[in-house]
Design a protein around this motif. Structure first.
Motif, PDB file in Angstrom:
ATOM      1  N   HIS A  52      28.879  17.634  63.453  1.00  0.00           N
ATOM      2  CA  HIS A  52      28.422  17.635  62.071  1.00  0.00           C
ATOM      3  C   HIS A  52      26.939  17.985  61.945  1.00  0.00           C
ATOM      4  N   THR A 102      26.321  25.812  58.149  1.00  0.00           N
ATOM      5  CA  THR A 102      26.899  24.720  58.940  1.00  0.00           C
ATOM      6  C   THR A 102      27.298  25.186  60.343  1.00  0.00           C
ATOM      7  N   ALA A 126      28.714  28.267  54.151  1.00  0.00           N
ATOM      8  CA  ALA A 126      29.465  27.604  55.222  1.00  0.00           C
ATOM      9  C   ALA A 126      30.356  28.590  55.991  1.00  0.00           C
ATOM     10  N   TYR A 127      30.873  29.607  55.282  1.00  0.00           N
ATOM     11  CA  TYR A 127      31.850  30.526  55.913  1.00  0.00           C
ATOM     12  C   TYR A 127      31.294  31.930  56.133  1.00  0.00           C
ATOM     13  N   TYR A 168      31.152  19.411  45.400  1.00  0.00           N
ATOM     14  CA  TYR A 168      30.095  19.620  44.396  1.00  0.00           C
ATOM     15  C   TYR A 168      30.298  18.678  43.207  1.00  0.00           C
ATOM     16  N   SER A 176      29.887  23.614  61.577  1.00  0.00           N
ATOM     17  CA  SER A 176      31.242  23.050  61.610  1.00  0.00           C
ATOM     18  C   SER A 176      32.341  24.103  61.721  1.00  0.00           C
ATOM     19  N   LYS A 177      32.022  25.354  61.376  1.00  0.00           N
ATOM     20  CA  LYS A 177      33.068  26.392  61.350  1.00  0.00           C
ATOM     21  C   LYS A 177      32.861  27.352  62.517  1.00  0.00           C
ATOM     22  N   ASN A 218      35.359  28.485  48.783  1.00  0.00           N
ATOM     23  CA  ASN A 218      36.451  27.682  49.317  1.00  0.00           C
ATOM     24  C   ASN A 218      37.169  27.103  48.102  1.00  0.00           C
ATOM     25  N   ASP A 238      25.806  28.212  49.297  1.00  0.00           N
ATOM     26  CA  ASP A 238      26.417  27.502  50.425  1.00  0.00           C
ATOM     27  C   ASP A 238      27.181  28.526  51.265  1.00  0.00           C
ATOM     28  N   GLY A 281      25.405  18.013  58.994  1.00  0.00           N
ATOM     29  CA  GLY A 281      26.368  18.832  58.281  1.00  0.00           C
ATOM     30  C   GLY A 281      25.769  19.389  57.004  1.00  0.00           C
ATOM     31  N   ALA A 282      26.421  20.459  56.519  1.00  0.00           N
ATOM     32  CA  ALA A 282      26.005  21.046  55.242  1.00  0.00           C
ATOM     33  C   ALA A 282      26.074  19.985  54.152  1.00  0.00           C
ATOM     34  N   ASP A 283      27.010  19.064  54.291  1.00  0.00           N
ATOM     35  CA  ASP A 283      27.164  18.022  53.273  1.00  0.00           C
ATOM     36  C   ASP A 283      25.890  17.201  53.107  1.00  0.00           C
ATOM     37  N   TYR A 325      34.456  24.306  46.405  1.00  0.00           N
ATOM     38  CA  TYR A 325      34.422  23.145  47.297  1.00  0.00           C
ATOM     39  C   TYR A 325      34.327  21.865  46.445  1.00  0.00           C
ATOM     40  N   ALA A 382      29.434  28.351  46.560  1.00  0.00           N
ATOM     41  CA  ALA A 382      29.874  28.620  47.932  1.00  0.00           C
ATOM     42  C   ALA A 382      30.203  30.101  48.040  1.00  0.00           C
TER      43      ALA A 382
HETATM   44  N1  PMP Z   1      30.452  23.781  52.195  1.00  0.00           N
HETATM   45  C1  PMP Z   1      31.695  24.256  52.063  1.00  0.00           C
HETATM   46  C2  PMP Z   1      31.935  25.386  51.126  1.00  0.00           C
HETATM   47  C3  PMP Z   1      32.742  23.694  52.801  1.00  0.00           C
HETATM   48  O1  PMP Z   1      33.978  24.146  52.642  1.00  0.00           O
HETATM   49  C4  PMP Z   1      32.473  22.639  53.688  1.00  0.00           C
HETATM   50  C5  PMP Z   1      33.515  21.965  54.550  1.00  0.00           C
HETATM   51  N2  PMP Z   1      34.767  22.104  54.321  1.00  0.00           N
HETATM   52  C6  PMP Z   1      31.184  22.176  53.788  1.00  0.00           C
HETATM   53  C7  PMP Z   1      30.183  22.762  53.032  1.00  0.00           C
HETATM   54  C8  PMP Z   1      30.840  21.014  54.669  1.00  0.00           C
HETATM   55  O2  PMP Z   1      30.317  21.433  55.858  1.00  0.00           O
HETATM   56  P1  PMP Z   1      29.814  20.366  56.930  1.00  0.00           P
HETATM   57  O3  PMP Z   1      30.958  20.059  57.828  1.00  0.00           O
HETATM   58  O4  PMP Z   1      28.706  21.059  57.636  1.00  0.00           O
HETATM   59  O5  PMP Z   1      29.340  19.152  56.175  1.00  0.00           O
END
Ligand code: PMP
Length: 366
Positions: A218, A207, A183-184, A114, A209-210, A155, A181, A85-87, A111, A151
């Motif tokens: 993940h 990621t 992610a979106y 951070y 995940s989306k 988010n 980041d 995951g990005a996390d 997000y 991000a």
């Molecule tokens: N970055 C942002 C901006 C997110 O909103 C999220 C998840 N909500 C993540 C990273 C986490 O992504 P991942 O599921 O890949 O850990």
């Protein structure tokens, strides 16, 4: 807390993810996931052969997976780092390039992880206020004295800054690491990935995940200079060489190669988002124009927390944030066309009920 926890972690404030209740079947629109399945190629990839091979460690260099990602984005494998995951990718970045007391900047509305990371790694974080309309003003970041994580799209607002603005930032601050980041980003159409070739201070995080419908797997990755990726890998090999398991990588390779399915899913989410936004506006909601797979909206007719609770009673999960600047809004993930239709019907009914009975915390009746 046990007596063994080291002092520096005693003040830690763990991140609270969107709830995952299992008491009944919900339409889950609270964590920017998707009920769409992953690519059909993923089903094929997780075959008996992969399961049979579970007895062996996976490739700790993750070469096939990194190459598959690199091929799709026109990169080389040594510009790609993969993680859970990005996390986890963000965590490796902070672990590798930051030390206690180092400065990190990010928007005050973003997000929530951070803030958690900054506390976990003992960083000196500074949150830069977003504008009144919740957008990020890139000029506020031009002359700071430390690294930045941002991000984009953000988010929970769904707002983004332009790639030109990011380029101005990285070009003006070659000594500072800028972590974007994304992610979106697949729902926005504007990525700063091509800038990585020209700016060695830029790290882009993505990621699965989306937009690849694989939050449960993940998977995340970072794109950066070869030197940065080599550093990340050496930290990974000093921490957990086998961070990626073989099933996850087989699934990831299949997913990233299936550009047809990916494009189809992203296109339908964008369409659903725009239709949902228009319908919410007809109901009197103010909806921030979103470049992500969620909308951030508010209505003068109903308190957002009450709306969130009432939707939950109807089996629909959305995300309300208690922070002062966010509490009037509700974040609703964009699901399938059918899910969004159900949500709209529920919202209409809740507003009707509010009209008839304004005792239940309704601010104003529309
Ligand atoms: N970055 C942002 C901006 C997110 O909103 C999220 C998840 N909500 C993540 C990273 C986490 O992504 P991942 O599921 O890949 O850990």
């Amino acid at each position: 807390m046990s007596i063994f926890l080291v002092d520096e972690y005693k003040e830690m404030e763990p991140y609270v993810p969107g709830e995952q209740p299992k008491d009944k079947l919900y339409i889950k629109l609270n964590a920017n996931e998707t009920s769409m399945p992953p690519s059909p190629k993923v089903f094929e990839a997780l075959s008996k052969k992969e399961i049979w091979n579970m007895g062996f460690y996976a490739d700790p260099h993750c070469r096939d997976f990194r190459r598959a990602i690199a091929d799709v984005y026109g990169l080389t494998e040594d510009e790609v780092f993969v993680g859970n995951g990005a996390d986890e990718v963000l965590s490796f970045i902070l672990m590798s390039f930051f030390r206690r007391g180092m400065k990190i900047y990010f928007p005050d509305i973003t997000y929530g992880f951070y803030r958690t990371y900054a506390k976990t790694y003992g960083l000196d974080m500074e949150e830069i206020p977003v504008r009144e309309d919740l957008s990020v003003n890139i000029d506020d970041y031009m002359d700071l004295k430390g690294d930045i994580v941002m991000a984009n799209p953000n988010n929970p607002t769904g707002l983004s800054v332009s790639v030109d603005d990011i380029e101005r930032l990285v070009a003006k601050n070659p000594e500072r690491m800028v972590i974007i980041d994304e992610a979106y980003v697949d729902y926005s159409g504007e990525t700063c990935l091509p800038l990585v070739e020209r700016y060695p201070n830029l790290v882009v995080v993505r990621t699965f995940s989306k937009s690849r419908n694989m939050a449960g797997m993940h998977v995340g990755f970072a794109v950066a200079s070869k030197e940065i990726v080599a550093d990340l890998n050496s930290i990974k090999f000093s921490f957990n060489p086998f961070n990626m398991n073989s099933l996850t990588m087989a699934a990831g390779i299949a997913a990233v190669k299936d550009t047809y399915y990916f494009d189809k899913c992203v296109k339908s989410t964008i369409e659903n988002r725009e239709n949902f936004k228009a319908e919410l506006e007809k109901l009197g909601f103010e909806v921030i124009p979103s470049k992500a797979n969620f909308v951030f909206c508010k209505s003068d007719a109903i308190d957002s927390k009450i709306l969130c609770d009432k939707l939950k009673e109807e089996g629909i999960l959305t995300r309300h944030f208690a922070d002062e600047r966010l509490k009037d809004h509700l974040r609703i993930t964009i699901g399938t066309e059918y899910e969004m239709m159900v949500v709209l019907i529920a919202i209409k009914e809740i507003l009707e009920e509010a009209r008839e009975n304004d005792k239940s915390g309704i601010k104003k009746v529309i």
